[in-house]
Write an enzyme that holds these catalytic residues in place. Structure first.
Site, PDB file in Angstrom:
ATOM      1  N   HIS A 135       0.906  -1.354  -0.141  1.00 49.52           N
ATOM      2  CA  HIS A 135       0.181   0.145   0.041  1.00 49.52           C
ATOM      3  C   HIS A 135       1.079   1.303   0.095  1.00 49.52           C
ATOM      4  CE1 HIS A 135      -3.416  -2.875   0.328  1.00 49.52           C
ATOM      5  NE2 HIS A 135      -3.383  -2.661   1.427  1.00 49.52           N
ATOM      6  N   HIS A 206      -9.678   1.748   0.403  1.00 52.35           N
ATOM      7  CA  HIS A 206      -9.755   0.624   1.534  1.00 52.35           C
ATOM      8  C   HIS A 206     -10.791   0.647   2.358  1.00 52.35           C
ATOM      9  CE1 HIS A 206      -7.819  -2.858   3.273  1.00 52.35           C
ATOM     10  NE2 HIS A 206      -6.650  -2.620   2.651  1.00 52.35           N
ATOM     11  N   GLU A 344     -11.117  -4.091  -3.040  1.00 46.87           N
ATOM     12  CA  GLU A 344     -10.123  -2.869  -3.333  1.00 46.87           C
ATOM     13  C   GLU A 344      -9.929  -3.379  -4.825  1.00 46.87           C
ATOM     14  OE1 GLU A 344      -6.608  -3.725  -0.683  1.00 46.87           O
ATOM     15  OE2 GLU A 344      -8.168  -4.917   0.485  1.00 46.87           O
TER      16      GLU A 344
HETATM   17  C1  BGC Z   1      -3.861  -6.687   2.258  1.00 47.10           C
HETATM   18  C2  BGC Z   1      -4.031  -7.312   3.692  1.00 47.10           C
HETATM   19  C3  BGC Z   1      -3.761  -6.299   4.585  1.00 47.10           C
HETATM   20  C4  BGC Z   1      -4.797  -5.174   4.558  1.00 47.10           C
HETATM   21  C5  BGC Z   1      -4.633  -3.821   5.364  1.00 47.10           C
HETATM   22  C6  BGC Z   1      -5.168  -5.404   2.239  1.00 47.10           C
HETATM   23  O1  BGC Z   1      -5.308  -5.312   0.818  1.00 47.10           O
HETATM   24  O2  BGC Z   1      -4.043  -7.541   1.147  1.00 47.10           O
HETATM   25  O3  BGC Z   1      -2.830  -8.313   3.607  1.00 47.10           O
HETATM   26  O4  BGC Z   1      -3.338  -6.799   5.993  1.00 47.10           O
HETATM   27  O5  BGC Z   1      -4.941  -4.579   3.286  1.00 47.10           O
HETATM   28  O6  BGC Z   1      -3.519  -3.305   4.878  1.00 47.10           O
END
Ligand code: BGC
Length: 380
Positions: A135, A206, A344
């Site tokens: 991210h 998210h 997402e």
């Molecule tokens: C990821 C997870 C992560 C979550 C929170 C998701 O997009 O795939 O592994 O824990 O985001 O950041």
């Protein structure tokens, strides 16, 4: 004069009076604007309220461009907040590693070993997740204060300049994200970006959806449909292996709507073991056609359903496997294990290192544009 009168009337509607001290009325979802107002990184944060004629309300803060609440009607017409998060900017900022409702960038999902190359130049990124970059790094777009302009009652425009070298990424990236709440309870998110050096971009949101409007209720009974024949498997560090596999005959097949809890704990299946449940990217059959449903999430108990439409080729279905109840969410309820689902929309993970996959490269003179719609309705 007319404008002043309208402004005074609007202020009167927002602020009731108790004795001499003005008392702020909460948004319909129960949030207080003042709890989202602070100065952070030398910029002012605030809470922006989007409404439509059907009574739906979406609250967004410009800290991380985060959706703070989504208020929709259930099957009995009762309004429920289906977005998990916090009631104050203090918690959004201080709770370690959280990204509730946030805009994710410069690169949503993972980049393998925190490194990639463009035009023979190698870039190293901060490794914040099992040796990979997740991210956009710990200081990704979910942690920055965006400039906000409320265009009208149902539209918010956010802009942000990510400087050359920020979290290791090349190029000054000018980003614009527009949130728009349509009349049909459809929340549109439009993303745009331009760069002055070749770079990679993969923007997403998210939001943690809780289809019962109660984070104490786990996602196991919700029904999920994913319009995808294939998915990208992961290794034990959550990194995509580079394969694209069929969902046929596996627990990854959601082409027939299926309750999430039915198979999620089948850790005999290496993919569910590696993901600690569902935490994977599905290859959408919609192939960028935003008129076709990419995913549907629904709670039979509340009757609240949501269709996802997107121009993007993939969607990460993350079942909140890392939610552990350590953070206290809205109304003092812990954000417990699997108390939400994230959908997402995105390009596939680690695309900068997978040359055959739909590209995430952006070059000077090009414009990055994507759109995703979350449309809410009641299924009786
Ligand atoms: C990821 C997870 C992560 C979550 C929170 C998701 O997009 O795939 O592994 O824990 O985001 O950041």
């Amino acid at each position: 004069m007319k404008k002043t009168l309208i402004a005074a009337f609007a202020a009167f509607l927002l602020v009731g009076c108790k004795g001499n001290a003005p008392v702020e009325e909460a948004t319909k979802s129960g949030l207080l604007k003042k709890n989202f107002q602070t100065e952070h990184q030398g910029k002012q944060t605030d809470l922006y309220v989007l409404t439509n004629a059907s009574g739906m309300e979406v609250c967004i803060t410009n800290y991380g461009g985060r959706i703070a609440s989504i208020l929709v009607p259930d099957k009995d017409g009762k309004m429920r907040d289906v977005s998990v998060g916090f009631e104050s900017i203090k918690d959004h900022i201080s709770v370690a590693g959280n990204n509730y409702g946030a805009l994710i960038g410069r690169y949503g999902n993972r980049i393998g070993n925190g490194t990639f190359e463009i035009d023979g130049v190698k870039y190293d990124l901060p490794k914040n997740n099992y040796g990979h970059t997740l991210h956009g790094g710990d200081n990704g777009f979910h942690t920055v204060v965006w400039d906000a302009k409320q265009v009208d009652n149902s539209t918010l425009e956010l802009t942000y300049l990510s400087k050359d070298g920020e979290e290791g990424f090349p190029g000054n990236l000018t980003c614009k994200v527009v949130y728009h709440l349509g009349a049909d309870n459809d929340l549109h998110i439009k993303y745009e970006a331009e760069t002055d050096k070749p770079t990679v971009v993969n923007l997403t949101n998210h939001c943690y959806f809780n289809m019962d409007g109660d984070v104490a209720v786990k996602n196991s009974d919700w029904v999920l449909y994913l319009n995808a024949d294939q998915y990208t498997p992961v290794d034990s560090t959550f990194m995509t292996t580079g394969e694209i596999l069929t969902v046929e005959g596996t627990d990854m097949d959601f082409r027939t709507p299926t309750v999430i809890g039915k198979r999620i704990d089948n850790f005999e299946f290496d993919q569910l073991k590696n993901g600690k449940g569902y935490d994977h990217n599905w290859v959408l059959n919609t192939k960028g056609d935003i008129t076709k449903v990419a995913a549907t999430l629904e709670s039979p108990a509340s009757g609240i359903a949501m269709d996802v439409f997107t121009t993007e080729p993939g969607v990460q279905f993350y079942a909140g496997n890392f939610m552990d109840g350590k953070d206290t969410g809205k109304k003092g309820v812990p954000n417990g294990h699997r108390g939400a689902v994230c959908l997402e929309t995105q390009k596939y993970p680690d695309t900068p290192n997978k040359k055959d996959w739909p590209s995430t490269e952006l070059r000077p003179g090009e414009k990055y544009t994507t759109e995703t719609i979350y449309k809410f309705y009641v299924k009786k």
